[in-house]
Each structure stands twice: as structure tokens, then as C-alpha cells.
Design a protein around this motif. Sequence first.
Motif, PDB file in Angstrom:
ATOM      1  N   GLN A 148     -35.388 105.590  -8.245  1.00  0.00           N
ATOM      2  CA  GLN A 148     -35.361 106.848  -7.487  1.00  0.00           C
ATOM      3  C   GLN A 148     -34.557 107.944  -8.159  1.00  0.00           C
ATOM      4  O   GLN A 148     -34.854 109.117  -8.016  1.00  0.00           O
ATOM      5  N   ASN A 149     -33.495 107.555  -8.865  1.00  0.00           N
ATOM      6  CA  ASN A 149     -32.558 108.551  -9.358  1.00  0.00           C
ATOM      7  C   ASN A 149     -31.670 107.884 -10.414  1.00  0.00           C
ATOM      8  O   ASN A 149     -31.328 106.706 -10.251  1.00  0.00           O
ATOM      9  N   PRO A 150     -31.287 108.579 -11.481  1.00  0.00           N
ATOM     10  CA  PRO A 150     -30.373 107.963 -12.458  1.00  0.00           C
ATOM     11  C   PRO A 150     -29.087 107.460 -11.800  1.00  0.00           C
ATOM     12  O   PRO A 150     -28.491 106.473 -12.265  1.00  0.00           O
ATOM     13  N   THR A 151     -28.656 108.110 -10.708  1.00  0.00           N
ATOM     14  CA  THR A 151     -27.421 107.661 -10.035  1.00  0.00           C
ATOM     15  C   THR A 151     -27.612 106.294  -9.379  1.00  0.00           C
ATOM     16  O   THR A 151     -26.649 105.677  -8.929  1.00  0.00           O
ATOM     17  N   ARG A 152     -28.872 105.827  -9.296  1.00  0.00           N
ATOM     18  CA  ARG A 152     -29.151 104.562  -8.602  1.00  0.00           C
ATOM     19  C   ARG A 152     -29.607 103.459  -9.567  1.00  0.00           C
ATOM     20  O   ARG A 152     -30.012 102.387  -9.129  1.00  0.00           O
ATOM     21  N   ALA A 153     -29.534 103.742 -10.863  1.00  0.00           N
ATOM     22  CA  ALA A 153     -30.126 102.828 -11.850  1.00  0.00           C
ATOM     23  C   ALA A 153     -29.430 101.469 -11.911  1.00  0.00           C
ATOM     24  O   ALA A 153     -30.040 100.477 -12.312  1.00  0.00           O
ATOM     25  N   ALA A 154     -28.174 101.400 -11.497  1.00  0.00           N
ATOM     26  CA  ALA A 154     -27.424 100.152 -11.687  1.00  0.00           C
ATOM     27  C   ALA A 154     -27.187  99.387 -10.391  1.00  0.00           C
ATOM     28  O   ALA A 154     -26.430  98.409 -10.379  1.00  0.00           O
ATOM     29  N   ILE A 155     -27.830  99.792  -9.297  1.00  0.00           N
ATOM     30  CA  ILE A 155     -27.533  99.111  -8.032  1.00  0.00           C
ATOM     31  C   ILE A 155     -28.031  97.657  -8.055  1.00  0.00           C
ATOM     32  O   ILE A 155     -29.032  97.351  -8.681  1.00  0.00           O
ATOM     33  N   ALA A 156     -27.298  96.800  -7.322  1.00  0.00           N
ATOM     34  CA  ALA A 156     -27.654  95.376  -7.243  1.00  0.00           C
ATOM     35  C   ALA A 156     -28.183  95.061  -5.853  1.00  0.00           C
ATOM     36  O   ALA A 156     -28.026  95.854  -4.925  1.00  0.00           O
ATOM     37  N   ARG A 157     -28.789  93.876  -5.711  1.00  0.00           N
ATOM     38  CA  ARG A 157     -29.307  93.492  -4.383  1.00  0.00           C
ATOM     39  C   ARG A 157     -28.178  93.320  -3.370  1.00  0.00           C
ATOM     40  O   ARG A 157     -28.335  93.601  -2.192  1.00  0.00           O
ATOM     41  N   VAL A 158     -27.046  92.820  -3.834  1.00  0.00           N
ATOM     42  CA  VAL A 158     -25.885  92.650  -2.947  1.00  0.00           C
ATOM     43  C   VAL A 158     -24.679  93.265  -3.647  1.00  0.00           C
ATOM     44  O   VAL A 158     -24.416  92.960  -4.812  1.00  0.00           O
ATOM     45  N   GLU A 159     -23.974  94.136  -2.932  1.00  0.00           N
ATOM     46  CA  GLU A 159     -22.815  94.822  -3.516  1.00  0.00           C
ATOM     47  C   GLU A 159     -21.701  94.894  -2.481  1.00  0.00           C
ATOM     48  O   GLU A 159     -21.961  94.813  -1.287  1.00  0.00           O
ATOM     49  N   ILE A 160     -20.485  95.106  -2.969  1.00  0.00           N
ATOM     50  CA  ILE A 160     -19.386  95.451  -2.066  1.00  0.00           C
ATOM     51  C   ILE A 160     -19.328  96.968  -2.000  1.00  0.00           C
ATOM     52  O   ILE A 160     -19.322  97.639  -3.041  1.00  0.00           O
TER      53      ILE A 160
END
Length: 241
Positions: A148-160
Motif C-alpha cells: 500500500q505504501n513504502p511506510t508499510r513495506a516492513a510490517i509483519a503479521r504479528v507485531e508489538i
Amino acid sequence: MIKLTQMEAAEAAKQLENTTPQEVLKWSIEKFGSRLSLASSFGLEDIVLIDMFTKLDPKARVFTLDTGRLHQETYDVMDTIREKYGISLEAYFPKNDAIEDIERKHGLNLFYKSPELRILCCNVRKVEPLKRSLSTVDAWITGLRREQNPTRAAIARVEIDAGNGGIVKINPLVEWTQDQVWDYIKENEVPFNTLFNAGFTSIGCAPCTRPTKPGEDPRAGRWWETGAAKECGLHCNAKKQ
Ligand code: SF4
């Protein structure tokens, strides 16, 4: 309260790699039960997740941030989805005194005056109500996708979610493409916001969203300022890059 450490969240993300969104949701329901809620602005990803989540758990909790400045079409689809899935939608509103304060100081359309005032409005109408809603859960589900966005490129399925008290943030659709999202909506006859038929590709508040042109980035129609992240501060920093 059910908490995960950074290491436990990373282990869960690894364990859920290459699984379907439904499997991620099943894990989330088993782990967090009623202390789990899905954030929905009734975008395409959110309605896919509402369909999946309510099929797995008829008591699924869904919350939304009613900024007071949404399109009529967004309110229409909210009601259609509420009725179709029988959910008790938890709506959170901005605080009256905070809205009165910013509008008296800066006008009713302050978001057009400067990026700083746009971010102030997002903070009052979205970020503060989000924090109130998240105080009732141990984990929240989002429709974020990496493409969706370069700011979202590194998100994981589960995060803190360090910005929200260290609760758990679950992103079942991280690897899905836009086409996969539309395919699911069509195959499962999920009701969607009719603005998507009018050239809108990402929908927020009415004054801050416009349709995009063919070939434009899907989030190009969000807000008006240049040189700032196309974010409202709910998931990533909205400050100028
Ligand atoms: S998207 Fe626009 S109207 Fe909505 S909260 Fe942000 S600045 Fe305010």
C-alpha cells in the motif's frame, strides 16, 4: 491482560508465515478471545477481514473511528455491513471539547491551511479516539498491506504496537495484493463503499480524499500536501518526511 514480548510476537509472526489470513485470525481468536478487536474504516481490506472474522467468530468485535467528516457513502456501507453481518459496531468519536477548541482557533476547514493543522485535525479526530478504543483490548487487527505504501513495506503479521501501550497488532493481509482483495470481495459478495466505483482508491474523510487517476498511486488521493507521508498517524508517523 494478555501480553506478548517482542520475542514472542516475532516467534508468532514466524510461525504464521505462509499461512492464510483465516489461519492468522484463528490464532488471534484463540489467543486473545474477547480482548481482540478489528479496526475498520470500511476500506476494501477491512470489509474482507470483517467477512472472514465474523465467519470464524460470530461475536467478533469491530470498531470504527467516526471522525464526523466521513462521506455519506461510507456511513451507508457501515450500516449495510452492520446489518449483513449482525455486528455491534463499536464507534468512537472525537472529544467534543477538542473539536470545539481546534475549530474555534483554526476554522472549520483547518486541514487545508497547513500540514501541521492537517495533522492536528487527524490527531483530534482519529489518533486520540483510536487510543481510547485500544485501551479496551489486548490485540487489534488491521487491514494493512505491504504494497500500500513504502511506510508499510516492513510490517509483519504479528507485531508489538509500541505506540499504543505495547499491545499486539495483527495484520493478516500483509502479503495480499489489491487484486486478491477484489477477488475475495467479488467471490464472497461483500458489500463495498460505492465510492470505489467512482474512481476512489483509498477513502478517508470527505474533505481530505479525492478520486485518483489511472496509474496514480492508490493513496495519492489522500490529503493534499506534498512531501508528507500519506498517513494520518494511526499506523505510522504522519509528520513531514
Ligand atoms: S483526514 Fe482530514 S478531516 Fe479527517 S481527521 Fe484527518 S485532517 Fe481531519
